[in-house]
Each structure stands twice: as structure tokens, then as C-alpha cells.
Design an enzyme around this catalytic site. Structure first.
Site, PDB file in Angstrom:
ATOM      1  N   HIS A 187       0.864  -1.186   0.000  1.00 53.70           N
ATOM      2  CA  HIS A 187       0.000   0.000   0.000  1.00 53.70           C
ATOM      3  C   HIS A 187       0.898   1.232   0.000  1.00 53.70           C
ATOM      4  O   HIS A 187       1.388   1.660   1.050  1.00 53.70           O
ATOM      5  CB  HIS A 187      -0.929  -0.002   1.214  1.00 53.70           C
ATOM      6  CG  HIS A 187      -2.090  -0.927   1.068  1.00 53.70           C
ATOM      7  ND1 HIS A 187      -1.954  -2.294   1.102  1.00 53.70           N
ATOM      8  CD2 HIS A 187      -3.417  -0.675   0.852  1.00 53.70           C
ATOM      9  CE1 HIS A 187      -3.144  -2.849   0.943  1.00 53.70           C
ATOM     10  NE2 HIS A 187      -4.035  -1.896   0.777  1.00 53.70           N
ATOM     11  N   GLY A 228     -12.939   1.382   1.615  1.00 52.81           N
ATOM     12  CA  GLY A 228     -11.851   0.531   1.169  1.00 52.81           C
ATOM     13  C   GLY A 228     -10.778   1.279   0.403  1.00 52.81           C
ATOM     14  O   GLY A 228     -10.951   2.422  -0.032  1.00 52.81           O
ATOM     15  N   HIS A 229      -9.654   0.589   0.200  1.00 55.30           N
ATOM     16  CA  HIS A 229      -8.508   1.235  -0.446  1.00 55.30           C
ATOM     17  C   HIS A 229      -8.822   1.633  -1.891  1.00 55.30           C
ATOM     18  O   HIS A 229      -9.561   0.960  -2.601  1.00 55.30           O
ATOM     19  CB  HIS A 229      -7.257   0.358  -0.372  1.00 55.30           C
ATOM     20  CG  HIS A 229      -7.390  -1.016  -0.952  1.00 55.30           C
ATOM     21  ND1 HIS A 229      -6.613  -2.066  -0.539  1.00 55.30           N
ATOM     22  CD2 HIS A 229      -8.198  -1.530  -1.914  1.00 55.30           C
ATOM     23  CE1 HIS A 229      -6.920  -3.135  -1.219  1.00 55.30           C
ATOM     24  NE2 HIS A 229      -7.885  -2.840  -2.065  1.00 55.30           N
ATOM     25  N   ASN A 230      -8.262   2.770  -2.288  1.00 53.68           N
ATOM     26  CA  ASN A 230      -8.379   3.340  -3.640  1.00 53.68           C
ATOM     27  C   ASN A 230      -9.769   3.884  -3.960  1.00 53.68           C
ATOM     28  O   ASN A 230     -10.008   4.316  -5.098  1.00 53.68           O
ATOM     29  CB  ASN A 230      -7.992   2.332  -4.728  1.00 53.68           C
ATOM     30  CG  ASN A 230      -6.636   1.718  -4.528  1.00 53.68           C
ATOM     31  OD1 ASN A 230      -5.722   2.381  -4.054  1.00 53.68           O
ATOM     32  ND2 ASN A 230      -6.495   0.447  -4.863  1.00 53.68           N
ATOM     33  N   ASN A 247     -11.518   0.616  -4.684  1.00 58.40           N
ATOM     34  CA  ASN A 247     -11.530   1.035  -6.089  1.00 58.40           C
ATOM     35  C   ASN A 247     -12.898   1.492  -6.578  1.00 58.40           C
ATOM     36  O   ASN A 247     -13.095   1.652  -7.782  1.00 58.40           O
ATOM     37  CB  ASN A 247     -11.001  -0.082  -6.998  1.00 58.40           C
ATOM     38  CG  ASN A 247      -9.545  -0.382  -6.760  1.00 58.40           C
ATOM     39  OD1 ASN A 247      -8.665   0.370  -7.156  1.00 58.40           O
ATOM     40  ND2 ASN A 247      -9.277  -1.489  -6.071  1.00 58.40           N
TER      41      ASN A 247
END
Length: 299
Positions: A187, A228-230, A247
């Protein structure tokens, strides 16, 4: 506090609200009430009469002052009314003008702030909070007790990060190796938060893998929400509980209410996702969706 209708009219005029008073002269209020629990000698706003609950023996004529729209059903039952094009915002503007919000500032001696962190003016960091290396926090932002702001996170001005939030952890991302073992993804991104964003208690915003997780200005995130990530959340959104998958892209002005959103989903600007919905495919802008899986119920 004693506030006359003349005082209120002056405030509304200063705020640019289209409002006029209809009722007897000399009316004053001592405060403000929720219409579901009305207290005598206070002002309320109503969007519909069904939300008004008066005490035993009380009638509409006992409401000291009402803020309502011109087409409010039953308007004539109330003796003193500010008739407004936008009664809710007019009412709240008056409340905020006479009862200013509490503004905290200063860094608690019981907080940890890394020497490399950059804090703007009037920043508050509460007891037990953790501000990691290379974090940037804008002017007037408040970080409440036991929040954790991880390395590299950027937070804009006038934000509120409530108790127990974790912003900038690595997300839940793994790859399966040839031998079947799971290995965590790197990350290398950050969390970047705009101005005037609020994040409710115990919410989590994961940092990105190879790009940043972004929450744009004006968005409000409720308690116990996971981003969540992105993910990229647009301006002036409501995200009320639930999970926004990694995402995913959420357009400006969306309202997401205790819903679950899978990874790599796009929700168009102005969409509303109803409580308990599960979003597994892209949602166009300007629609209301509900269900599992979420389906368009209104355009």
C-alpha cells in the site's frame, strides 16, 4: 435567552433568506425545540404536520413560533409563523447564529503527534489521539480522542475526525502466491481528505495501494463506516454506515445509507442508495436504488 421576532427577521435578512413573519407583534422565544418533543415558548420548523407531537392538553395554537413553507398544510392553525421558501435552512441558520458551535483547539499533552506532522492553525488533537509521520492537517480541523491518523495522510481545513477513527491503515488486500499462501498487497498510496469533511466515530478509511484513497470536500461520513482502499468519494456526499468497496467511485452529492458496495463499482452523481442495499453493479446518476441486489426504484 430571549429572542424577538424582530431579532429573527434581522438575522434572516442578513442571511439572505426569503422569509416573512405572519402573526401578532411582541412575540419572543426562549429557545428551540425538536417538533417531536415540543417545549413551550420555543421555535420549531416543520416539513409536515405529522412530525409534530405536543404535550398533553397542548394544541397548535400553543406553539410559540413556527418556521414553515408557504404551502404547509395547516399553516393557519399556528398563530406565529415565519413563512420561508427554505424553512429548514432558515431555522438552522437562526439557531447557529445565536447558539454557536463549540470549537476546540490545541494539542493534548496525552496525544502523540510525530515531529514531522504538519498542523495548521487552530487544530485540535484530543487525548489519546495518534498523528503519524508526514501527516498534514489543515486549519481548524478537530481530531477527537483516540483517533489514529496514519503516515502520509492529508486532511484539509475545518474537518472533524471523531473518536476512535482509523485513517490511513493498509487495506484488506492480498494476493495468492503459487504455493497457495496469501501475501498482503503493498500500500504505497495515501488517504487524501478535502475541506469540511466529517468522519464519525470508529470509522475506517484505508489508504490506497498504488494511488490515493480520496474523500472530497464537504462529504459527511457517519459512525462505523468503512471506506476501502483506492475508493474515490465525491463532494458533498452522505455516507451513513456500511461499506464502500475498494476502487469504487462515488459521484458528487450521493446519499448512501447503511449499504454494502462491492469493489470497483461506480455510483453516479446524485444517486441515493437505500438502507440495507447491496450494490454489485454500476449505478447511474440521479436515481434511487434499493434492495439486494440494488435495483432502480425511482429516476
Amino acid at each position: 435567552m430571549l429572542l424577538s421576532v424582530d431579532d429573527i427577521q434581522k438575522l434572516l435578512d442578513e442571511g439572505g433568506f426569503r422569509a416573512h413573519y405572519r402573526g401578532p407583534g411582541g412575540v419572543s422565544i426562549t429557545g428551540f425545540s425538536d417538533p417531536g418533543d415540543y417545549r413551550p415558548q420555543t421555535a420549531i420548523w416543520l416539513g409536515a404536520s405529522k412530525y409534530l407531537h405536543l404535550g398533553e392538553g397542548m394544541e397548535c395554537a400553543d406553539v410559540a413560533l413556527l418556521f414553515a413553507a408557504p404551502d404547509f398544510e395547516g399553516l393557519d392553525s399556528f398563530p406565529a409563523v415565519f413563512v420561508c421558501d427554505d424553512p429548514r435552512n432558515a431555522f438552522m441558520y437562526v439557531v447557529e447564529s445565536v447558539v454557536p458551535a463549540r470549537r476546540l483547539s490545541g494539542v493534548s499533552e496525552h496525544a502523540h503527534v510525530d515531529p514531522s506532522a504538519r498542523l495548521g492553525e487552530r487544530v485540535y488533537v484530543g487525548p489519546g489521539a495518534f498523528v503519524d509521520a508526514d501527516v498534514s492537517i489543515g486549519d481548524g480541523t478537530m481530531v477527537y480522542p483516540h483517533a489514529s491518523i496514519k503516515r502520509g495522510t492529508v486532511i484539509g481545513a475545518d474537518c472533524v475526525i471523531m473518536d476512535g477513527c482509523v485513517i490511513g491503515n493498509e487495506g484488506f488486500g492480498f494476493r495468492r502466491c503459487p504455493d497457495g499462501a496469501l501475501k498482503r498487497l503493498p500500500h504505497l498510496g495515501r488517504v487524501v481528505i478535502g475541506d469540511r469533511v466529517e468522519v464519525g466515530s470508529n470509522s475506517i478509511i484505508d489508504k490506497g495501494t498504488f494511488r490515493d484513497t480520496v474523500v472530497e470536500s464537504g462529504t459527511k461520513i457517519d459512525t462505523l463506516t468503512v471506506i476501502g482502499h483506492n475508493a474515490h468519494i465525491g463532494r458533498d456526499c452522505f455516507v451513513i454506515g456500511g461499506f464502500v468497496g475498494g476502487n469504487s467511485v462515488i459521484g458528487d452529492g450521493c446519499e448512501l445509507i447503511h449499504m454494502q458496495c462491492k469493489n470497483r463499482v461506480s455510483i453516479g452523481a446524485g444517486a441515493k442508495v437505500g438502507i440495507g442495499s447491496v450494490v454489485i453493479r454500476d449505478i447511474p446518476g440521479g436515481v434511487e436504488v434499493f434492495g439486494n441486489p440494488a435495483r432502480v426504484i425511482r429516476k
